[in-house]
Write a protein that holds these residues in place. Structure first.
Motif, PDB file in Angstrom:
ATOM      1  N   VAL A 270      -4.872 -15.335   4.289  1.00  0.00           N
ATOM      2  CA  VAL A 270      -4.560 -16.575   3.580  1.00  0.00           C
ATOM      3  C   VAL A 270      -4.825 -17.779   4.480  1.00  0.00           C
ATOM      4  N   ALA A 271      -4.510 -17.640   5.772  1.00  0.00           N
ATOM      5  CA  ALA A 271      -4.728 -18.733   6.718  1.00  0.00           C
ATOM      6  C   ALA A 271      -6.202 -19.070   6.879  1.00  0.00           C
ATOM      7  N   GLN A 272      -7.089 -18.149   6.485  1.00  0.00           N
ATOM      8  CA  GLN A 272      -8.531 -18.372   6.569  1.00  0.00           C
ATOM      9  C   GLN A 272      -9.127 -18.794   5.231  1.00  0.00           C
ATOM     10  N   GLY A 273      -8.247 -19.131   4.282  1.00  0.00           N
ATOM     11  CA  GLY A 273      -8.703 -19.672   3.011  1.00  0.00           C
ATOM     12  C   GLY A 273      -8.766 -18.704   1.851  1.00  0.00           C
ATOM     13  N   ALA A 274      -8.293 -17.493   2.026  1.00  0.00           N
ATOM     14  CA  ALA A 274      -8.312 -16.522   0.922  1.00  0.00           C
ATOM     15  C   ALA A 274      -7.349 -16.940  -0.176  1.00  0.00           C
ATOM     16  N   SER A 275      -7.657 -16.555  -1.406  1.00  0.00           N
ATOM     17  CA  SER A 275      -6.775 -16.806  -2.539  1.00  0.00           C
ATOM     18  C   SER A 275      -5.927 -15.570  -2.817  1.00  0.00           C
ATOM     19  N   CYS A 276      -4.783 -15.770  -3.437  1.00  0.00           N
ATOM     20  CA  CYS A 276      -3.832 -14.672  -3.677  1.00  0.00           C
ATOM     21  C   CYS A 276      -3.544 -14.524  -5.162  1.00  0.00           C
ATOM     22  N   GLN A 277      -3.434 -13.289  -5.573  1.00  0.00           N
ATOM     23  CA  GLN A 277      -3.055 -12.985  -6.949  1.00  0.00           C
ATOM     24  C   GLN A 277      -1.973 -11.897  -6.931  1.00  0.00           C
ATOM     25  N   PRO A 278      -1.080 -11.909  -7.902  1.00  0.00           N
ATOM     26  CA  PRO A 278      -0.079 -10.829  -7.966  1.00  0.00           C
ATOM     27  C   PRO A 278      -0.763  -9.493  -8.199  1.00  0.00           C
ATOM     28  N   ALA A 279      -0.161  -8.429  -7.722  1.00  0.00           N
ATOM     29  CA  ALA A 279      -0.761  -7.103  -7.846  1.00  0.00           C
ATOM     30  C   ALA A 279       0.310  -6.071  -8.128  1.00  0.00           C
ATOM     31  N   VAL A 280      -0.045  -5.107  -8.947  1.00  0.00           N
ATOM     32  CA  VAL A 280       0.803  -3.943  -9.179  1.00  0.00           C
ATOM     33  C   VAL A 280       0.123  -2.770  -8.480  1.00  0.00           C
ATOM     34  N   LEU A 281       0.833  -2.158  -7.551  1.00  0.00           N
ATOM     35  CA  LEU A 281       0.248  -1.084  -6.758  1.00  0.00           C
ATOM     36  C   LEU A 281       0.183   0.224  -7.537  1.00  0.00           C
ATOM     37  N   ASP A 282      -0.912   0.962  -7.310  1.00  0.00           N
ATOM     38  CA  ASP A 282      -0.924   2.316  -7.831  1.00  0.00           C
ATOM     39  C   ASP A 282      -0.180   3.209  -6.846  1.00  0.00           C
ATOM     40  N   ALA A 283       0.070   4.442  -7.237  1.00  0.00           N
ATOM     41  CA  ALA A 283       0.895   5.344  -6.425  1.00  0.00           C
ATOM     42  C   ALA A 283       0.287   5.595  -5.054  1.00  0.00           C
ATOM     43  N   GLU A 284      -1.070   5.663  -4.989  1.00  0.00           N
ATOM     44  CA  GLU A 284      -1.710   5.944  -3.706  1.00  0.00           C
ATOM     45  C   GLU A 284      -1.507   4.812  -2.712  1.00  0.00           C
ATOM     46  N   LEU A 285      -1.732   3.570  -3.141  1.00  0.00           N
ATOM     47  CA  LEU A 285      -1.570   2.441  -2.237  1.00  0.00           C
ATOM     48  C   LEU A 285      -0.121   2.281  -1.801  1.00  0.00           C
ATOM     49  N   LYS A 286       0.791   2.500  -2.731  1.00  0.00           N
ATOM     50  CA  LYS A 286       2.216   2.412  -2.403  1.00  0.00           C
ATOM     51  C   LYS A 286       2.582   3.443  -1.337  1.00  0.00           C
ATOM     52  N   ALA A 287       2.156   4.679  -1.537  1.00  0.00           N
ATOM     53  CA  ALA A 287       2.478   5.746  -0.586  1.00  0.00           C
ATOM     54  C   ALA A 287       1.825   5.492   0.766  1.00  0.00           C
ATOM     55  N   LEU A 288       0.598   4.959   0.763  1.00  0.00           N
ATOM     56  CA  LEU A 288      -0.117   4.692   2.005  1.00  0.00           C
ATOM     57  C   LEU A 288       0.594   3.606   2.815  1.00  0.00           C
ATOM     58  N   ALA A 289       1.009   2.553   2.160  1.00  0.00           N
ATOM     59  CA  ALA A 289       1.718   1.474   2.853  1.00  0.00           C
ATOM     60  C   ALA A 289       3.034   1.975   3.424  1.00  0.00           C
ATOM     61  N   GLU A 290       3.756   2.754   2.666  1.00  0.00           N
ATOM     62  CA  GLU A 290       5.039   3.273   3.141  1.00  0.00           C
ATOM     63  C   GLU A 290       4.855   4.239   4.309  1.00  0.00           C
ATOM     64  N   ALA A 291       3.793   5.035   4.265  1.00  0.00           N
ATOM     65  CA  ALA A 291       3.523   5.972   5.359  1.00  0.00           C
ATOM     66  C   ALA A 291       3.163   5.223   6.644  1.00  0.00           C
ATOM     67  N   ALA A 292       2.387   4.144   6.517  1.00  0.00           N
ATOM     68  CA  ALA A 292       1.993   3.364   7.687  1.00  0.00           C
ATOM     69  C   ALA A 292       3.214   2.715   8.333  1.00  0.00           C
ATOM     70  N   ALA A 293       4.097   2.125   7.526  1.00  0.00           N
ATOM     71  CA  ALA A 293       5.300   1.501   8.067  1.00  0.00           C
ATOM     72  C   ALA A 293       6.207   2.535   8.720  1.00  0.00           C
ATOM     73  N   ALA A 294       6.288   3.710   8.118  1.00  0.00           N
ATOM     74  CA  ALA A 294       7.131   4.771   8.678  1.00  0.00           C
ATOM     75  C   ALA A 294       6.567   5.277  10.001  1.00  0.00           C
ATOM     76  N   ARG A 295       5.241   5.405  10.103  1.00  0.00           N
ATOM     77  CA  ARG A 295       4.653   5.904  11.344  1.00  0.00           C
ATOM     78  C   ARG A 295       4.921   4.971  12.505  1.00  0.00           C
ATOM     79  N   LEU A 296       4.969   3.674  12.240  1.00  0.00           N
ATOM     80  CA  LEU A 296       5.252   2.715  13.300  1.00  0.00           C
ATOM     81  C   LEU A 296       6.752   2.439  13.420  1.00  0.00           C
ATOM     82  N   ASP A 297       7.556   3.168  12.619  1.00  0.00           N
ATOM     83  CA  ASP A 297       9.016   3.083  12.670  1.00  0.00           C
ATOM     84  C   ASP A 297       9.497   1.653  12.487  1.00  0.00           C
ATOM     85  N   MET A 298       9.056   1.033  11.402  1.00  0.00           N
ATOM     86  CA  MET A 298       9.345  -0.368  11.153  1.00  0.00           C
ATOM     87  C   MET A 298      10.355  -0.523  10.034  1.00  0.00           C
TER      88      MET A 298
END
Length: 307
Positions: free
Chosen positions: A220-248
C-alpha cells in the motif's frame, strides 16, 4: 504495579498515531488503561534491588506489553531493544508479539528458511555475501527466464526492493550492506499484480484484503489499491500455518497465487499495520487484538492462581 494502576498495558511504539488510538479505545472498553512506551527510553538497572528493567511511567512491571514497533538503529541498538523485550518475557510479562517472533519475521532470511522447512510454499530464495555465488545463482535464474526481487534483509512497506531483470539491476554491495537476498519473482497472471494481506490473530485468519498494483510491488505504501476479500479455505489455512510456524500471536501474512493457481507465502509481518485493512473490510482489528491479548493474560493468571 504501574503509576497508572494495576490494569495497564504498555504499548511499545515511537509513533502511536491512529493505531495507538485504536488500541487505547479497545483496551479502555474492557476496563484497561494503556501507556505508550518507547524502547529508546527504557533501560536496564542491574545494580540493586528490583526487576532490573525500567520502563518510563511504570513503577514496576506492566501487566502486559503490546509491541507496535521496534526502533531501528545500529546493530547494537537493535539488539538492545530486543534484549528489553526478551527480558520482560523472562520476568513473566506477557509480550505480544514477543522478541522471538519479531526476530523470526523481521529477518526475511530466517522467515524464508522456517517456512520452507515447514513445507509451506514460499518462492525459491537465495541469500549470500559472496560475489561469485551471487553471480552464479543470478545467471542461472535469468537464463531460465525468471525475474528476481532483490530485497533488504530488514525492511517493510516495499522500501528498498528492486526488480531484477538483468545483472545490472542488482544493487551494489555498498548499497545493501554487502548482503544479497534474492527471491524469485512470482507473476500473478495478466493484468495488475495482486496478492492478499491476511491478518491472523490468535491462530485464526480474521480479515483479509486484496492488494493490486500496476507495478511488481503490491505494498500500500508503494501505491497499491486495496479491496475487501473473502478468503478461500486454502489461503486461510496457509496464512494460519505461516503464523503458527513463526509462533506469532498476531501477524500480517502476504500470499499470492501464480497463473497456475498455486498459492505462495511471500512474507510474514510481526508488527503489521491494519489501517488500510480495516478501512476496506470493516472488521474492528484493534478490538480483536485486545480481546486476544487479554484472553491470554487471563488464562495465564488463572493457571497461576491454582498452581
Amino acid at each position: 504495579m504501574s503509576t497508572l494502576g494495576q490494569r495497564c498495558i504498555a504499548i511499545v511504539t515511537d509513533d502511536p498515531g491512529w493505531h495507538g488510538a485504536r488500541l487505547r479505545e479497545a483496551f479502555g472498553a474492557r476496563g484497561w488503561e494503556t501507556r505508550n512506551v518507547s524502547l529508546q527510553e527504557c533501560h536496564f538497572d542491574l545494580a540493586g534491588d528490583g526487576d532490573g528493567i525500567r520502563l518510563p511511567g511504570f513503577a514496576g512491571l506492566p501487566e502486559a506489553v503490546f509491541v507496535r514497533g521496534v526502533p531501528g538503529g545500529t546493530f547494537e541498538q537493535v539488539i538492545f531493544h530486543l534484549d528489553l523485550l526478551h527480558a520482560l518475557r523472562e520476568l513473566g510479562v506477557l509480550v505480544y508479539n514477543d522478541a522471538r517472533a519479531i526476530e523470526r519475521s523481521v529477518d526475511k532470511c530466517m522467515t524464508s528458511f522456517l517456512l520452507r522447512a515447514a513445507g509451506i510454499a514460499t518462492p525459491p530464495t537465495w541469500v549470500m555475501r559472496d560475489a561469485d555465488i551471487l553471480e552464479r545463482e543470478l545467471q542461472r535464474e535469468l537464463a531460465a527466464g525468471h525475474r528476481l526481487l532483490h530485497k533488504p534483509l530488514f525492511g517493510s512497506q516495499g522500501e528498498g526492493i528492486a526488480l531484477v531483470r538483468a545483472a545490472a539491476d542488482v544493487p551494489a554491495p555498498e548499497d545493501c550492506s554487502g548482503l544479497h537476498y534474492l527471491q524469485r519473482y512470482i507473476p500473478t497472471g495478466a493484468g495488475q499484480s495482486h496478492d492478499w494481506r491476511v491478518f491472523v490473530i490468535g491462530g485464526q485468519a480474521v480479515a483479509a484484503m486484496r492488494r493490486s498494483s500496476t507495478g511488481p510491488l503490491t505494498n500500500v505504501a508503494q501505491g497499491a489499491s486495496c479491496q475487501p476479500a473473502v478468503l478461500d479455505a486454502e489461503l486461510k489455512a496457509l496464512a494460519e500455518a505461516a503464523a503458527a510456524r513463526l509462533d506469532m500471536a498476531y501477524a500480517g501474512v502476504d500470499i499470492l497465487r501464480d497463473p497456475d493457481g498455486k498459492a505462495w507465502v511471500i512474507e510474514v509481518n510481526g508488527v503489521p499495520a491494519w489501517k488500510g485493512l480495516q478501512q476496506v473490510c470493516g472488521a474492528d482489528i484493534a478490538d480483536a487484538l485486545a480481546s486476544d491479548l487479554l484472553g491470554r493474560l487471563h488464562h495465564r493468571q488463572a493457571i497461576e492462581a491454582v498452581s
